[in-house]
Motif scaffolding. Structure first.
Motif: not given
Ligand SMILES: NC(=O)c1ccc[n+]([C@@H]2O[C@H](COP(=O)([O-])OP(=O)(O)OC[C@H]3O[C@@H](n4cnc5c(N)ncnc54)[C@H](O)[C@@H]3O)[C@@H](O)[C@H]2O)c1
Ligand SMILES: N[C@H](CO)Cc1c[nH]c[nH+]1
Ligand SMILES: [Zn+2]
Length: 444
Positions: A187-205
């Protein structure tokens, strides 16, 4: 309850006098900039840190498992299912009519321009979930995107402690009902940044990463709105759809009970929500103020409603007449505008700036929030002066296809060369001349 603003007899620009929230989006942009940068650099680790701080949830994984979506849909209360189904059906009917067809214009014999409407490929849809839960916003985001033909839809919504760190169960069920299977608990700004830049989806990747999207749509609080503004350019965004606003233009025919209820309904979203009454009728204004006091005391979220109604972003505005009221609501450019006057439709047709207009006594904003068929993701903060609510068009790009044959180019070549010379860009002219080596008269 509402601050009284008397604009009668005045000649100043109403824009200077109208209330708006003190905490503006540009301030929030600076507040969330470091967080957005952290997500860009550190991906999942930064999202997890922010989620713990703001949502009180320790994330193990971001992607909602497919089984959780199926299970949420199975658990859905039958009444809620029926209401969501009705909302989806009505929204689909309205949005299907917004589809665009390609169009070809013959500019000259042998010369055409075709406008081809192409959907954005991968879209991130934000569904809020802080003070309230918003399965209806899943509908309002997904339906136009699907009608536009977007092929990859990704939903992000804040994790809820009560749901084991997954987004709200009804939100998940709505995603499942609409066939969306890529959902993230952020949620929040972190969700928007995740959508924009992408991210690994769990701690271990271990799981596949959330690939970056091309566009982010959907409403949210001031931090969500700020993050969308910050990422604009890297991704497309829809209009800024921040804390909710309602303006009601009313005369002596309006029922103060309805007006007060509608002002309260939107104040319920957020302490930063704005509720504004504009009227030439002092008697109505006083009756609405009294009704607000009575109704707020009876309502569930009276604390945040009171904060919103008494905040400097809300007010009761007295004007000389309805024409002056129209100038005020145009200057304000509300997300939602209700017209509760005689000849309400006539007045509505004269409005220039509003996200959506609700006409007469039986079209409250709550109807549009859920089941009118219209979209409830609408521009706030004055953005209705230049932007529209979410629609099929939001997800489409018009690409021009330019096709000229030799004769058609030859005919217009002198004009192209003249304009190239005027702009001191002779290579532009040469690109045309090169096709007609026979000489300056464009003869081959
Ligand atoms: N304009 C529209 O079309 C429209 C439609 C629906 C809802 N809304 C608005 O959406 C908003 C929903 O807000 P919400 O709060 O319920 O949900 P939200 O999902 O927008 O915000 C919750 C998130 O905000 C983050 N957050 C909380 N405090 C923070 C802080 N101090 N700094 C940075 N981030 C923080 C948290 O991470 C949390 O996940 C309301 O303002 C409502 O009026 C607008
Ligand atoms: N009024 C909000 C738009 O500003 C939409 C909404 C969703 N649920 C209830 N209301
Ligand atoms: Zn609402």
């Amino acid at each position: 309850m509402l601050n009284r603003i008397d604009l009668r007899g005045g000649s100043r620009d109403p824009r200077e006098l109208l209330p708006r929230a003190q905490l503006d989006v540009s301030v929030a942009v600076e507040q969330i900039r470091p967080l957005v940068e952290a997500v860009r650099e550190h991906g999942f680790a930064a999202i997890r840190e922010a989620t713990e701080r703001f949502d009180g949830v320790r994330l193990e994984r971001l992607r909602v498992p497919a089984e959780a979506l199926v299970a949420a849909e199975r658990r859905l209360d039958p009444e809620v299912r029926a209401a969501l189904t009705e909302s989806i059906d009505r929204a689909r009917r309205v949005h299907a009519d917004q589809r665009r067809t390609d169009h070809t214009t013959t500019v000259t014999p042998g010369g055409t321009v075709t406008e081809r409407w192409v959907p954005v490929e991968r879209v991130g849809l934000y569904v809020p979930g802080g003070l309230a839960m918003y399965p209806s916003t899943v509908v309002m985001n997904v339906v136009p995107a699907q009608a536009a033909g977007v092929s990859a839809l990704v939903v992000a919504s804040p994790p809820q402690r009560e749901n084991g760190g997954l987004p709200d169960d009804r939100v998940l069920a709505a995603c499942a009902l609409l066939g969306v299977d890529e959902v993230y608990a952020a949620g929040g700004a972190q969700a928007v940044a995740m959508l924009g830049y992408g991210s690994t989806t769990d701690a271990a990747g271990v799981e596949p990463r959330c690939a970056p999207v091309d566009m982010i749509t959907g409403p949210g609080n001031i931090w969500v709105t700020a993050a969308k503004r910050l990422l604009r350019g890297l991704v497309g965004i829809d209009a800024e759809a921040g804390p909710t606003e309602i303006a009601v233009l009313a005369d002596d025919t309006a029922d103060p009970v309805h007006v007060a209820a509608d002002l309260i309904s939107q104040a319920e979203h957020d302490p930063l929500a704005a509720s504004i009454l504009v009227t030439p009728d002092e008697g109505l204004l006083e009756a609405v103020q009294a009704e607000l006091v009575r109704q707020v005391a009876l309502t569930k979220h009276s604390e945040r409603i009171t904060t919103a109604l008494t905040g400097q972003q809300s007010g009761a505005v007295l004007v000389d007449d309805l024409a002056a009221g129209l100038r005020v609501v145009d200057a304000y450019a509300a997300e939602h505008l209700e017209i509760q006057t005689r000849d309400a439709r006539e007045w509505a047709l004269r409005v220039r700036n509003a996200g959506a207009i609700f006409i007469g006594p039986y079209a409250p904003v709550s109807l549009g929030d859920y089941c009118a068929g219209s979209n409830h993701v609408l521009p706030t903060g004055g953005c209705a002066r230049h932007s529209s609510g979410l629609s099929v068009q939001s997800f489409l790009r018009g690409i021009h296809l330019i096709e000229y044959d030799e004769a058609a180019l030859r005919e217009v070549a002198p004009h192209v060369r003249t304009l190239a010379t005027v702009e001191d860009l002779p290579a532009h002219g040469e690109a045309v001349r090169a096709r007609f080596p026979g000489g300056p008269g464009e003869t081959a």
